[in-house]
Design an enzyme around this catalytic site. Structure first.
Site, PDB file in Angstrom:
ATOM      1  CE1 TYR A 144     -18.718  58.455  -4.801  1.00 45.83           C
ATOM      2  CE2 TYR A 144     -16.353  57.811  -5.749  1.00 45.83           C
ATOM      3  CZ  TYR A 144     -17.256  58.883  -4.928  1.00 45.83           C
ATOM      4  OH  TYR A 144     -16.757  59.925  -4.569  1.00 45.83           O
ATOM      5  CE  LYS A 152     -15.867  56.892  -2.134  1.00 50.72           C
ATOM      6  NZ  LYS A 152     -15.313  58.244  -2.244  1.00 50.72           N
ATOM      7  CD  GLU A 174     -15.638  65.408   2.817  1.00 56.78           C
ATOM      8  OE1 GLU A 174     -14.841  64.518   2.992  1.00 56.78           O
ATOM      9  OE2 GLU A 174     -16.755  65.419   2.657  1.00 56.78           O
ATOM     10  CG  LEU A 200     -16.437  59.489   2.410  1.00 58.34           C
ATOM     11  CD1 LEU A 200     -17.715  59.084   2.307  1.00 58.34           C
ATOM     12  CD2 LEU A 200     -15.563  59.272   1.234  1.00 58.34           C
TER      13      LEU A 200
HETATM   14  N1  PDD Z   1     -12.598  60.541  -3.176  1.00 52.53           N
HETATM   15  N2  PDD Z   1     -13.808  63.036   1.044  1.00 52.53           N
HETATM   16  C1  PDD Z   1     -14.407  62.862  -0.084  1.00 52.53           C
HETATM   17  C2  PDD Z   1     -15.539  63.987  -0.498  1.00 52.53           C
HETATM   18  C3  PDD Z   1     -14.125  62.105  -1.424  1.00 52.53           C
HETATM   19  O1  PDD Z   1     -14.792  62.046  -2.280  1.00 52.53           O
HETATM   20  C4  PDD Z   1     -12.856  61.148  -0.667  1.00 52.53           C
HETATM   21  C5  PDD Z   1     -12.584  60.182  -1.502  1.00 52.53           C
HETATM   22  C6  PDD Z   1     -12.364  61.153   0.323  1.00 52.53           C
HETATM   23  C7  PDD Z   1     -11.312  60.528   0.951  1.00 52.53           C
HETATM   24  O2  PDD Z   1     -11.807  59.037   1.073  1.00 52.53           O
HETATM   25  P1  PDD Z   1     -10.743  57.671   0.709  1.00 52.53           P
HETATM   26  O3  PDD Z   1      -9.652  58.022   1.622  1.00 52.53           O
HETATM   27  O4  PDD Z   1     -11.623  56.828   1.418  1.00 52.53           O
HETATM   28  O5  PDD Z   1     -10.414  57.845  -0.725  1.00 52.53           O
HETATM   29  C8  PDD Z   1     -12.909  62.289   1.282  1.00 52.53           C
HETATM   30  C9  PDD Z   1     -12.357  59.524  -4.027  1.00 52.53           C
HETATM   31  C10 PDD Z   1     -11.085  58.999  -4.165  1.00 52.53           C
HETATM   32  C11 PDD Z   1     -12.989  60.057  -5.612  1.00 52.53           C
HETATM   33  O6  PDD Z   1     -13.945  60.339  -5.583  1.00 52.53           O
HETATM   34  O7  PDD Z   1     -12.081  59.776  -6.394  1.00 52.53           O
END
Ligand code: PDD
Length: 287
Positions: free
Chosen positions: A33, A147, A180, A205
């Site tokens: 996703y 992801k 993270e 991620l």
């Molecule tokens: N989450 N780490 C994890 C495990 C994440 O699920 C996310 C993003 C990030 C940050 O990535 P980005 O800057 O590309 O949003 C780091 C999304 C927003 C979610 O699952 O809602």
């Protein structure tokens, strides 16, 4: 207001949007996703999201359901139909519908679902003032760079945070280093103002917000060091913060029971937040 979703080639009312019972996304979490921010009606860093989507899909050997231009048209159309000018667009691509069998089906067509939601929590007072995070063991699989929609460990992590009245849970690996958050990347600021975040690898991620912020910080003359750090180090750091598509740049003012510095957002975090907000601001409205 009526909400819409895109499901496998059709725009359908959100309330009745459905996928098949043997969709592999549901049965095996066999999919990936993206969550893309919408600001001023524009998709933020769409190209970086498409590139990460391609990496996730190819790691799982799922064929991209469409090329970038039609994909972008669908994302924009779902945002438009839902009148999302500030919010997020969610995209899921999974291996498709097939009789339940672990190995890849021979000829399933990938499923694709898109939804959109209004609201930009980045400006909510609670986030601007800084949040508390808890720390918990990282129990996830070893390909966190993909992801994947397999988010059970992340769900449990976020729930643990919620139950403790915290905003996020920072996951800690077997070496005692922060990987993270459950849905965000983790950062700290050293005494000299250098910003620290874990390097890209299979362990995290690689957030798009993270990637963009590193670039903005360096252009602004801020030193960025990509290395792992411990929760204790972050708690004693000058500042700490987190980044994600849904919340942008959020000061972290407490880690478990330890207050970070004076418990208020620090100057470096504020600067980075301002740089990011300026970057995402609609064209013409930038300072
Ligand atoms: N989450 N780490 C994890 C495990 C994440 O699920 C996310 C993003 C990030 C940050 O990535 P980005 O800057 O590309 O949003 C780091 C999304 C927003 C979610 O699952 O809602």
């Amino acid at each position: 207001m009526s909400r819409w979703a895109y499901v496998n080639g059709r725009y359908v009312p959100h309330a009745t949007a459905r996928t098949h019972v043997e969709d592999r996304g549901m049965q095996f979490s066999d999919g990936v996703y993206e969550v893309i921010a919408v600001v001023g009606g524009e998709l933020v860093d769409a190209t970086l999201h498409y590139e990460r989507l391609d990496r996730s899909l190819s790691a799982l050997e799922i064929t991209a359901p469409m090329r970038r231009a039609p994909l972008e048209a669908v994302l924009r159309e779902v945002a438009r139909r839902n009148r999302v000018t500030e919010g997020i667009v969610y995209l899921q691509v999974n291996r498709g519908v097939a009789p339940r069998n672990h190995a890849f089906p021979r000829d399933a067509r990938p499923s694709m679902v898109v939804t959109a939601r209004r609201g930009q929590p980045a400006s909510s007072p609670a986030l601007v003032e800084g949040v508390r995070v808890i720390t918990i063991p990282d129990i996830r699989w070893r390909r966190r760079d993909i992801k994947s929609v397999s988010l059970l460990a992340n769900v449990l992590a976020k729930q643990a945070a919620a139950q403790d009245g915290a905003f996020e849970a920072w996951q800690v690996d077997e070496d005692g280093m922060v990987t993270e958050g459950s849905q965000s990347n983790a950062w700290m600021v050293e005494t000299d103002g250098a910003v620290v975040t874990r390097p890209p690898s299979h362990d995290i991620l690689t957030g798009i917000t993270r990637t963009r912020l590193i670039d903005l910080a360096r252009r602004d003359g801020i030193t960025v060091i990509e290395r792992a750090f411990t929760p204790r180090e972050a708690a004693r750091a000058r500042e700490a913060f987190l980044t994600s598509t849904s919340s942008f740049v959020v000061p972290v003012v407490q880690i478990d029971d330890a207050v970070v510095a004076n418990g208020r957002p620090g100057a470096v975090t504020e600067r980075l937040r301002a740089l990011y907000l300026d970057f995402v601001a609609p064209r013409g409205k930038r300072n």
